[in-house]
Motif scaffolding. Structure first.
Motif, PDB file in Angstrom:
ATOM      1  N   SER A  63       0.805  -1.224   0.000  1.00  0.00           N
ATOM      2  CA  SER A  63       0.000   0.000   0.000  1.00  0.00           C
ATOM      3  C   SER A  63       0.842   1.280   0.000  1.00  0.00           C
ATOM      4  CB  SER A  63      -0.949   0.011   1.199  1.00  0.00           C
ATOM      5  OG  SER A  63      -0.216   0.020   2.400  1.00  0.00           O
ATOM      6  N   VAL A  64       2.133   1.176   0.293  1.00  0.00           N
ATOM      7  CA  VAL A  64       2.962   2.390   0.326  1.00  0.00           C
ATOM      8  C   VAL A  64       4.034   2.393  -0.757  1.00  0.00           C
ATOM      9  CG1 VAL A  64       2.592   2.512   2.822  1.00  0.00           C
ATOM     10  CG2 VAL A  64       4.746   1.588   1.950  1.00  0.00           C
ATOM     11  N   LYS A  65       4.126   1.329  -1.519  1.00  0.00           N
ATOM     12  CA  LYS A  65       5.147   1.267  -2.577  1.00  0.00           C
ATOM     13  C   LYS A  65       4.961   2.411  -3.554  1.00  0.00           C
ATOM     14  CE  LYS A  65       6.107  -3.697  -2.553  1.00  0.00           C
ATOM     15  NZ  LYS A  65       5.913  -4.981  -3.274  1.00  0.00           N
ATOM     16  N   GLY A  66       6.066   3.070  -3.900  1.00  0.00           N
ATOM     17  CA  GLY A  66       6.011   4.183  -4.823  1.00  0.00           C
ATOM     18  C   GLY A  66       5.680   5.515  -4.162  1.00  0.00           C
ATOM     19  N   ARG A  67       5.257   5.479  -2.894  1.00  0.00           N
ATOM     20  CA  ARG A  67       4.931   6.719  -2.188  1.00  0.00           C
ATOM     21  C   ARG A  67       5.871   6.965  -1.004  1.00  0.00           C
ATOM     22  NH1 ARG A  67       0.236   7.236   0.508  1.00  0.00           N
ATOM     23  NH2 ARG A  67       0.030   5.012   0.973  1.00  0.00           N
ATOM     24  N   PHE A  68       6.299   5.910  -0.339  1.00  0.00           N
ATOM     25  CA  PHE A  68       7.158   6.023   0.839  1.00  0.00           C
ATOM     26  C   PHE A  68       8.571   5.553   0.499  1.00  0.00           C
ATOM     27  CE2 PHE A  68       3.727   5.478   4.407  1.00  0.00           C
ATOM     28  CZ  PHE A  68       2.964   6.479   3.809  1.00  0.00           C
ATOM     29  N   THR A  69       9.551   6.177   1.151  1.00  0.00           N
ATOM     30  CA  THR A  69      10.942   5.771   0.991  1.00  0.00           C
ATOM     31  C   THR A  69      11.603   5.701   2.362  1.00  0.00           C
ATOM     32  OG1 THR A  69      11.079   6.865  -1.168  1.00  0.00           O
ATOM     33  CG2 THR A  69      13.150   6.283  -0.099  1.00  0.00           C
ATOM     34  N   ILE A  70      12.206   4.567   2.658  1.00  0.00           N
ATOM     35  CA  ILE A  70      12.934   4.405   3.911  1.00  0.00           C
ATOM     36  C   ILE A  70      14.420   4.537   3.625  1.00  0.00           C
ATOM     37  CG2 ILE A  70      13.076   1.878   3.703  1.00  0.00           C
ATOM     38  CD1 ILE A  70      12.743   1.737   6.761  1.00  0.00           C
ATOM     39  N   SER A  71      15.128   5.186   4.547  1.00  0.00           N
ATOM     40  CA  SER A  71      16.573   5.330   4.385  1.00  0.00           C
ATOM     41  C   SER A  71      17.235   5.317   5.753  1.00  0.00           C
ATOM     42  CB  SER A  71      16.917   6.613   3.636  1.00  0.00           C
ATOM     43  OG  SER A  71      16.437   7.754   4.338  1.00  0.00           O
ATOM     44  N   LYS A  72      18.517   4.991   5.749  1.00  0.00           N
ATOM     45  CA  LYS A  72      19.258   4.809   7.012  1.00  0.00           C
ATOM     46  C   LYS A  72      20.558   5.592   6.923  1.00  0.00           C
ATOM     47  CE  LYS A  72      20.462   0.759   9.904  1.00  0.00           C
ATOM     48  NZ  LYS A  72      21.892   0.514   9.955  1.00  0.00           N
ATOM     49  N   ASP A  73      20.800   6.454   7.891  1.00  0.00           N
ATOM     50  CA  ASP A  73      22.027   7.236   7.942  1.00  0.00           C
ATOM     51  C   ASP A  73      22.843   6.744   9.132  1.00  0.00           C
ATOM     52  OD1 ASP A  73      24.044   9.119   8.251  1.00  0.00           O
ATOM     53  OD2 ASP A  73      22.788  10.789   7.636  1.00  0.00           O
ATOM     54  N   ASN A  74      23.826   5.902   8.863  1.00  0.00           N
ATOM     55  CA  ASN A  74      24.614   5.322   9.947  1.00  0.00           C
ATOM     56  C   ASN A  74      25.450   6.369  10.684  1.00  0.00           C
ATOM     57  OD1 ASN A  74      23.670   2.699   9.599  1.00  0.00           O
ATOM     58  ND2 ASN A  74      25.272   2.202   8.110  1.00  0.00           N
ATOM     59  N   LYS A  76      24.516   9.285  11.493  1.00  0.00           N
ATOM     60  CA  LYS A  76      23.650  10.016  12.422  1.00  0.00           C
ATOM     61  C   LYS A  76      22.821   9.088  13.305  1.00  0.00           C
ATOM     62  CE  LYS A  76      23.169  14.119   9.507  1.00  0.00           C
ATOM     63  NZ  LYS A  76      22.224  15.037   8.807  1.00  0.00           N
ATOM     64  N   ASN A  77      23.026   7.791  13.160  1.00  0.00           N
ATOM     65  CA  ASN A  77      22.230   6.816  13.914  1.00  0.00           C
ATOM     66  C   ASN A  77      20.728   7.070  13.765  1.00  0.00           C
ATOM     67  OD1 ASN A  77      24.627   5.724  14.777  1.00  0.00           O
ATOM     68  ND2 ASN A  77      24.210   5.926  16.963  1.00  0.00           N
ATOM     69  N   THR A  78      20.327   7.341  12.549  1.00  0.00           N
ATOM     70  CA  THR A  78      18.941   7.738  12.301  1.00  0.00           C
ATOM     71  C   THR A  78      18.385   7.014  11.085  1.00  0.00           C
ATOM     72  OG1 THR A  78      19.340   9.933  13.263  1.00  0.00           O
ATOM     73  CG2 THR A  78      17.419   9.691  11.844  1.00  0.00           C
ATOM     74  N   VAL A  79      17.138   6.619  11.193  1.00  0.00           N
ATOM     75  CA  VAL A  79      16.414   6.067  10.060  1.00  0.00           C
ATOM     76  C   VAL A  79      15.248   7.007   9.748  1.00  0.00           C
ATOM     77  CG1 VAL A  79      14.956   4.589  11.519  1.00  0.00           C
ATOM     78  CG2 VAL A  79      15.290   4.015   9.109  1.00  0.00           C
ATOM     79  N   TYR A  80      14.983   7.163   8.457  1.00  0.00           N
ATOM     80  CA  TYR A  80      13.962   8.097   7.998  1.00  0.00           C
ATOM     81  C   TYR A  80      12.876   7.347   7.241  1.00  0.00           C
ATOM     82  CZ  TYR A  80      17.774  11.399   8.821  1.00  0.00           C
ATOM     83  OH  TYR A  80      18.801  12.118   9.384  1.00  0.00           O
ATOM     84  N   LEU A  81      11.696   7.963   7.223  1.00  0.00           N
ATOM     85  CA  LEU A  81      10.621   7.485   6.367  1.00  0.00           C
ATOM     86  C   LEU A  81      10.032   8.704   5.665  1.00  0.00           C
ATOM     87  CD1 LEU A  81       9.003   4.950   5.502  1.00  0.00           C
ATOM     88  CD2 LEU A  81       7.276   5.644   7.187  1.00  0.00           C
ATOM     89  N   ARG A  82      10.349   8.822   4.399  1.00  0.00           N
ATOM     90  CA  ARG A  82       9.799   9.906   3.600  1.00  0.00           C
ATOM     91  C   ARG A  82       8.465   9.443   3.045  1.00  0.00           C
ATOM     92  NH1 ARG A  82       9.745  15.383   2.893  1.00  0.00           N
ATOM     93  NH2 ARG A  82       8.962  15.876   0.800  1.00  0.00           N
ATOM     94  N   MET A  83       7.407  10.187   3.311  1.00  0.00           N
ATOM     95  CA  MET A  83       6.062   9.811   2.897  1.00  0.00           C
ATOM     96  C   MET A  83       5.503  10.880   1.966  1.00  0.00           C
ATOM     97  SD  MET A  83       4.623   8.400   6.563  1.00  0.00           S
ATOM     98  CE  MET A  83       4.572  10.032   7.297  1.00  0.00           C
ATOM     99  N   ASN A  84       5.256  10.491   0.736  1.00  0.00           N
ATOM    100  CA  ASN A  84       4.685  11.391  -0.264  1.00  0.00           C
ATOM    101  C   ASN A  84       3.285  10.940  -0.632  1.00  0.00           C
ATOM    102  OD1 ASN A  84       7.115  12.897  -0.435  1.00  0.00           O
ATOM    103  ND2 ASN A  84       7.935  11.500  -1.978  1.00  0.00           N
TER     104      ASN A  84
END
Length: 128
Positions: A63-74, A76-84
């Protein structure tokens, strides 16, 4: 103390965007696979996305394919979820989670029982 702290939630109109962040502390971040889950009112917690520690491969629920992007910044010890292109159906509390377990299939990470560490959640509300 192992801790995950989410931020970035809020109220947005349908079609809008948000970026969630999850800051990790007290763990060796590079060795963890990081996932995002969500729970809407009256519903069970559901898998959204995962990014793997080694390969950096990502896997999403349909349901989120093509709209959400997950990324990991080692660094910064941070994971992101970009939601469009957010939809009212995306309204939920979003949780990040961490696991050091390794599975052959990416789909195995959709099981919330396989995660050892959880954040407190951040609310995302999408208005129609």
């Amino acid at each position: 103390q192992v801790q995950l702290v989410e931020s970035g939630g809020g109220l947005v109109q349908a079609g809008g965007s948000l970026r969630l962040s999850c800051a990790a502390s007290g763990l060796t971040f590079t060795t963890y696979n990081m996932g995002w889950f969500r729970q809407a009112p009256g519903k069970e917690r559901e898998f959204v996305a995962v990014v793997r520690s080694g390969t950096r491969n990502s896997y999403y629920t349909d349901s989120v394919k093509g709209r959400f992007t997950i990324s990991k910044d080692n660094a910064k010890n941070t994971v992101y979820l970009r939601m469009n292109r957010l939809e009212p159906e995306d309204t939920a509390v979003y949780y990040c989670a961490a696991t050091q377990r390794e599975y052959y299939f990416d789909s195995a990470y959709a099981d919330s029982n396989r995660y050892a560490v959880w954040g407190q959640g951040t609310q995302v509300t999408v208005s129609a």
